[in-house]
Design a protein around this motif. Structure first.
Motif, PDB file in Angstrom:
ATOM      1  N   ALA A  67      36.541  44.791  56.633  1.00 42.86           N
ATOM      2  CA  ALA A  67      34.936  44.664  56.455  1.00 42.86           C
ATOM      3  C   ALA A  67      33.972  45.661  55.088  1.00 42.86           C
ATOM      4  O   ALA A  67      33.152  45.339  54.798  1.00 42.86           O
ATOM      5  N   PHE A  68      34.970  46.383  55.405  1.00 40.28           N
ATOM      6  CA  PHE A  68      34.609  46.764  53.551  1.00 40.28           C
ATOM      7  C   PHE A  68      34.783  46.151  52.431  1.00 40.28           C
ATOM      8  O   PHE A  68      33.859  46.644  51.671  1.00 40.28           O
ATOM      9  N   PHE A  69      35.286  45.463  51.645  1.00 34.61           N
ATOM     10  CA  PHE A  69      34.995  43.997  50.770  1.00 34.61           C
ATOM     11  C   PHE A  69      33.885  43.212  51.226  1.00 34.61           C
ATOM     12  O   PHE A  69      33.779  43.227  50.281  1.00 34.61           O
ATOM     13  N   ASP A  70      33.945  43.673  52.315  1.00 31.09           N
ATOM     14  CA  ASP A  70      32.719  42.311  52.939  1.00 31.09           C
ATOM     15  C   ASP A  70      31.885  42.634  52.646  1.00 31.09           C
ATOM     16  O   ASP A  70      30.078  42.187  51.634  1.00 31.09           O
ATOM     17  N   SER A  71      31.510  44.182  52.404  1.00 31.61           N
ATOM     18  CA  SER A  71      30.166  44.425  52.349  1.00 31.61           C
ATOM     19  C   SER A  71      29.784  44.692  50.760  1.00 31.61           C
ATOM     20  O   SER A  71      28.933  44.469  50.241  1.00 31.61           O
ATOM     21  N   LEU A  72      31.322  44.874  50.182  1.00 30.73           N
ATOM     22  CA  LEU A  72      31.158  45.725  48.796  1.00 30.73           C
ATOM     23  C   LEU A  72      30.217  44.173  48.565  1.00 30.73           C
ATOM     24  O   LEU A  72      29.756  43.765  47.131  1.00 30.73           O
ATOM     25  N   TYR A  73      31.270  43.319  48.192  1.00 30.99           N
ATOM     26  CA  TYR A  73      30.626  41.337  48.023  1.00 30.99           C
ATOM     27  C   TYR A  73      29.701  41.013  48.328  1.00 30.99           C
ATOM     28  O   TYR A  73      28.285  40.265  47.162  1.00 30.99           O
ATOM     29  N   GLN A  74      29.163  41.442  49.677  1.00 31.83           N
ATOM     30  CA  GLN A  74      27.706  40.828  50.006  1.00 31.83           C
ATOM     31  C   GLN A  74      26.504  41.919  48.317  1.00 31.83           C
ATOM     32  O   GLN A  74      25.351  41.368  48.847  1.00 31.83           O
ATOM     33  N   PHE A  75      26.952  43.246  48.772  1.00 30.13           N
ATOM     34  CA  PHE A  75      26.060  44.155  47.648  1.00 30.13           C
ATOM     35  C   PHE A  75      26.076  43.409  46.671  1.00 30.13           C
ATOM     36  O   PHE A  75      24.572  43.475  45.958  1.00 30.13           O
ATOM     37  N   GLY A  76      27.087  43.111  46.028  1.00 26.32           N
ATOM     38  CA  GLY A  76      27.286  42.895  44.817  1.00 26.32           C
ATOM     39  C   GLY A  76      26.103  40.984  44.629  1.00 26.32           C
ATOM     40  O   GLY A  76      25.547  41.357  44.256  1.00 26.32           O
ATOM     41  N   GLU A  77      26.488  40.339  45.755  1.00 24.59           N
ATOM     42  CA  GLU A  77      25.545  39.050  45.638  1.00 24.59           C
ATOM     43  C   GLU A  77      23.896  39.287  45.832  1.00 24.59           C
ATOM     44  O   GLU A  77      23.001  38.854  45.076  1.00 24.59           O
TER      45      GLU A  77
ATOM     46  N   LEU B 252      39.704  35.119  25.199  1.00 20.73           N
ATOM     47  CA  LEU B 252      41.015  35.189  26.022  1.00 20.73           C
ATOM     48  C   LEU B 252      40.948  36.230  27.108  1.00 20.73           C
ATOM     49  O   LEU B 252      40.392  35.690  28.498  1.00 20.73           O
ATOM     50  N   LYS B 253      40.815  37.211  26.832  1.00 21.95           N
ATOM     51  CA  LYS B 253      40.834  39.009  27.523  1.00 21.95           C
ATOM     52  C   LYS B 253      39.399  38.768  28.434  1.00 21.95           C
ATOM     53  O   LYS B 253      38.980  39.113  29.480  1.00 21.95           O
ATOM     54  N   VAL B 254      38.321  38.250  27.520  1.00 24.82           N
ATOM     55  CA  VAL B 254      36.573  38.204  28.448  1.00 24.82           C
ATOM     56  C   VAL B 254      36.899  37.766  29.559  1.00 24.82           C
ATOM     57  O   VAL B 254      36.685  37.804  30.471  1.00 24.82           O
ATOM     58  N   ALA B 255      37.455  35.995  29.625  1.00 22.52           N
ATOM     59  CA  ALA B 255      38.112  35.462  30.363  1.00 22.52           C
ATOM     60  C   ALA B 255      38.537  36.160  31.725  1.00 22.52           C
ATOM     61  O   ALA B 255      38.387  36.111  32.904  1.00 22.52           O
ATOM     62  N   GLN B 256      39.730  36.676  31.046  1.00 14.66           N
ATOM     63  CA  GLN B 256      40.101  37.518  32.078  1.00 14.66           C
ATOM     64  C   GLN B 256      39.820  38.466  32.656  1.00 14.66           C
ATOM     65  O   GLN B 256      39.942  39.073  34.271  1.00 14.66           O
ATOM     66  N   MET B 257      38.718  39.312  32.281  1.00 13.64           N
ATOM     67  CA  MET B 257      38.133  40.451  32.188  1.00 13.64           C
ATOM     68  C   MET B 257      36.878  39.972  33.719  1.00 13.64           C
ATOM     69  O   MET B 257      37.455  40.040  34.544  1.00 13.64           O
ATOM     70  N   LEU B 258      36.346  38.961  33.465  1.00 18.57           N
ATOM     71  CA  LEU B 258      35.126  37.847  34.392  1.00 18.57           C
ATOM     72  C   LEU B 258      35.927  37.543  35.945  1.00 18.57           C
ATOM     73  O   LEU B 258      35.759  37.596  36.522  1.00 18.57           O
ATOM     74  N   SER B 259      36.919  37.025  35.693  1.00 14.16           N
ATOM     75  CA  SER B 259      37.961  37.001  36.813  1.00 14.16           C
ATOM     76  C   SER B 259      37.983  37.791  37.636  1.00 14.16           C
ATOM     77  O   SER B 259      38.472  37.989  39.116  1.00 14.16           O
ATOM     78  N   MET B 260      38.565  39.415  36.956  1.00 14.04           N
ATOM     79  CA  MET B 260      38.641  40.402  37.993  1.00 14.04           C
ATOM     80  C   MET B 260      37.434  40.674  38.105  1.00 14.04           C
ATOM     81  O   MET B 260      36.770  41.078  39.858  1.00 14.04           O
ATOM     82  N   ASP B 261      36.115  40.605  38.045  1.00 15.19           N
ATOM     83  CA  ASP B 261      34.662  41.130  38.789  1.00 15.19           C
ATOM     84  C   ASP B 261      34.375  39.639  39.298  1.00 15.19           C
ATOM     85  O   ASP B 261      33.777  39.060  39.231  1.00 15.19           O
ATOM     86  N   LYS B 262      35.503  39.627  40.488  1.00 18.00           N
ATOM     87  CA  LYS B 262      35.178  37.758  41.098  1.00 18.00           C
ATOM     88  C   LYS B 262      33.557  38.122  41.976  1.00 18.00           C
ATOM     89  O   LYS B 262      33.332  36.674  41.884  1.00 18.00           O
ATOM     90  N   ASN B 263      32.743  39.176  41.577  1.00 18.15           N
ATOM     91  CA  ASN B 263      31.298  38.493  41.916  1.00 18.15           C
ATOM     92  C   ASN B 263      30.017  37.811  40.929  1.00 18.15           C
ATOM     93  O   ASN B 263      28.990  37.350  41.081  1.00 18.15           O
ATOM     94  N   LEU B 264      30.722  37.353  40.561  1.00 16.69           N
ATOM     95  CA  LEU B 264      30.477  37.382  38.202  1.00 16.69           C
ATOM     96  C   LEU B 264      30.353  35.706  38.687  1.00 16.69           C
ATOM     97  O   LEU B 264      29.678  35.252  38.024  1.00 16.69           O
ATOM     98  N   LEU B 265      30.935  35.490  38.820  1.00 21.80           N
ATOM     99  CA  LEU B 265      31.349  34.176  38.683  1.00 21.80           C
ATOM    100  C   LEU B 265      31.706  32.546  39.935  1.00 21.80           C
ATOM    101  O   LEU B 265      32.479  33.671  40.647  1.00 21.80           O
ATOM    102  N   PRO B 266      31.056  31.671  39.581  1.00 20.49           N
ATOM    103  CA  PRO B 266      32.111  30.478  40.751  1.00 20.49           C
ATOM    104  C   PRO B 266      33.613  31.016  41.205  1.00 20.49           C
ATOM    105  O   PRO B 266      33.980  30.980  39.881  1.00 20.49           O
TER     106      PRO B 266
END
Length: 440
Positions: free
Chosen positions: A379-389, A71-85
């Protein structure tokens, strides 16, 4: 209001019971795929959103019943927003607040095992209904000598099942994350090390006292007092802190001034630890913090601490906090020290990774560049997520890059950025500066 999860009367603790649960979940997911592709025969335009929702619900239900490292891994993955649908992010983030709690008899059994007494024989009052249940333990309210206490109790079997659980989680993670085998092994090994520490509550009490004492100099940050004599390897007793979690706090429509005050406290809390202690509270999900009635940041969990060795700290923060990035030769030396560029890379690969990582670090470092930063800006967060994508789709990043320390340090800093973004806080970012060098 979300509904209160049902109490759980037992947890599968043996390897056989826990692996059977994973097999059953795997079969359910297989069924979801069959259902999805059957529908797709009749509707070729059908996207995967319903499949993601069904899979996320089945995986979350299974993990929340197993609790612990899965469950902890699920929690971690939920915070890494650009990793999961998004469906997985929405479902897995529930583990930050409201996993199904354990029933009273299991709680009493845990006390008998570690203290030889029931909770009623230890405290003047003890509420058998938990106030908060997460991935590794749950919290109960108690009283002793007129003092209101929080008692954190670890779920049975969690500490002993970490290694076997992570082996069982691996196929799910492999499918969800798209990492290659070696990269996933590095990820899982680092997670396992931190989880083994996180389930040792005696270690957590020692660290909590050590860190809360060191951080006592910070403005608007408060900590509970811990009671080692009322704690054990699986139970922690501390003062009860009154306050609201982030979502409840934001629902009260706080003033910009108050949001900035909490944001500044968070920034100082993390950067003081990173740069003065070289070890950091590496679990920045909102469930670990409270905003107190007098507008201070209450820190209520020190289970996950990441220490930063010198050979990681200096090259990494020198890159984020100075104009070192403008010196290509020294930047490449730092990238080599951090294993972002490998010794056997061709000149073309060196150039490719130099440019990609320079862009990544330039983005990450934006809050450090000026003395103030407004985390409300999208704009800062959009840039971060776009780069992650963008890099998640590049074949060059399917092989592992970077030393293992990035896993928790990146998670910590991006987690901090995300909370500050939710707060829409403007903060002074020059309060605790990195200790850096300009050449190697």
């Amino acid at each position: 209001m979300s509904e209160t999860p049902k109490e759980q009367n037992s947890i599968p603790t043996s390897k056989v019971q826990r692996s059977a649960k994973f097999v059953k979940t795997g079969l359910k997911i297989g069924g979801n795929y069959v259902k999805h592709y059957s529908k797709k025969l009749f509707n070729p335009e059908l996207d995967k959103s319903e499949l993601d929702q069904d899979n996320a619900a089945d995986i979350y239900q299974s993990l929340s019943e197993l609790k612990g490292s899965a469950l902890k891994v699920a929690q971690m993955l939920s915070m890494d927003k650009n990793l999961l649908p998004q469906a997985y992010v929405d479902k897995f983030s529930q583990s930050q607040y409201n996993a199904p709690p354990l029933s009273g008899p299991l709680i009493v059994q845990t006390f008998r095992k570690y203290f030889g007494k029931t909770p009623d024989q230890i405290y003047d009052k003890f509420n058998l209904r938990s106030t908060n249940a997460a991935s590794i333990g749950q919290v109960h309210q108690a009283e002793l000598n007129g003092k209101k206490l929080a008692v954190k109790i670890q779920y049975p079997g969690v500490g002993n099942s970490i290694s076997s659980d992570l082996k069982l989680v691996k196929p799910f993670a492999f499918r969800l994350l798209g990492m290659n085998e070696r990269e996933l092994d590095i990820y899982m090994h680092e997670v396992e090390e931190r989880l083994l520490e996180e389930t040792d509550y005696e270690l957590e009490v020692r660290r909590s006292i050590e860190f809360s004492t060191a951080c006592a100099i910070l403005n608007n940050v408060v900590f509970p007092t811990y009671y080692p004599e009322l704690s054990s390897k699986r139970i922690i007793t501390m003062d009860w802190l009154e306050g609201k979690h982030l979502r409840e706090f934001l629902a009260t429509n706080p003033s910009q001034e108050l949001r900035n005050q909490i944001g500044q406290a968070l920034w100082d809390f993390y950067n003081f630890q990173q740069h003065e202690l070289r070890a950091v509270h590496a679990d920045p999900h909102p469930g670990n913090f409270l905003i107190t009635p007098d507008g201070k940041l209450g820190v209520i969990d020190f289970g996950c601490i990441k220490e930063m060795p010198e050979d990681f700290y200096t090259p990494f923060f020198s890159l984020t906090s100075t104009d070192l990035l403008s010196n290509k030769e020294e930047t490449i030396k730092a990238f080599r020290m951090l294993e972002m560029i490998h010794t056997n890379d061709s000149p073309a690969q060196v150039e490719f990774y130099y440019n990609a990582y320079k862009e990544m670090i330039s983005l990450f470092a934006m809050p450090y560049i000026n003395s103030m930063f407004d985390f409300a800006q999208t704009a800062f967060f959009d840039s971060l997520y776009q780069f992650g994508e963008k890099i998640s789709k590049m074949p060059e990043f399917k092989q592992p890059r970077g030393v293992k320390h990035f896993i928790y340090v990146n998670r910590t800093n991006f987690g901090l950025y995300n909370i500050l973004h939710e707060l829409k806080a403007e903060v002074r970012t020059d309060t605790y500066k990195p200790h850096v060098v300009l050449e190697y």
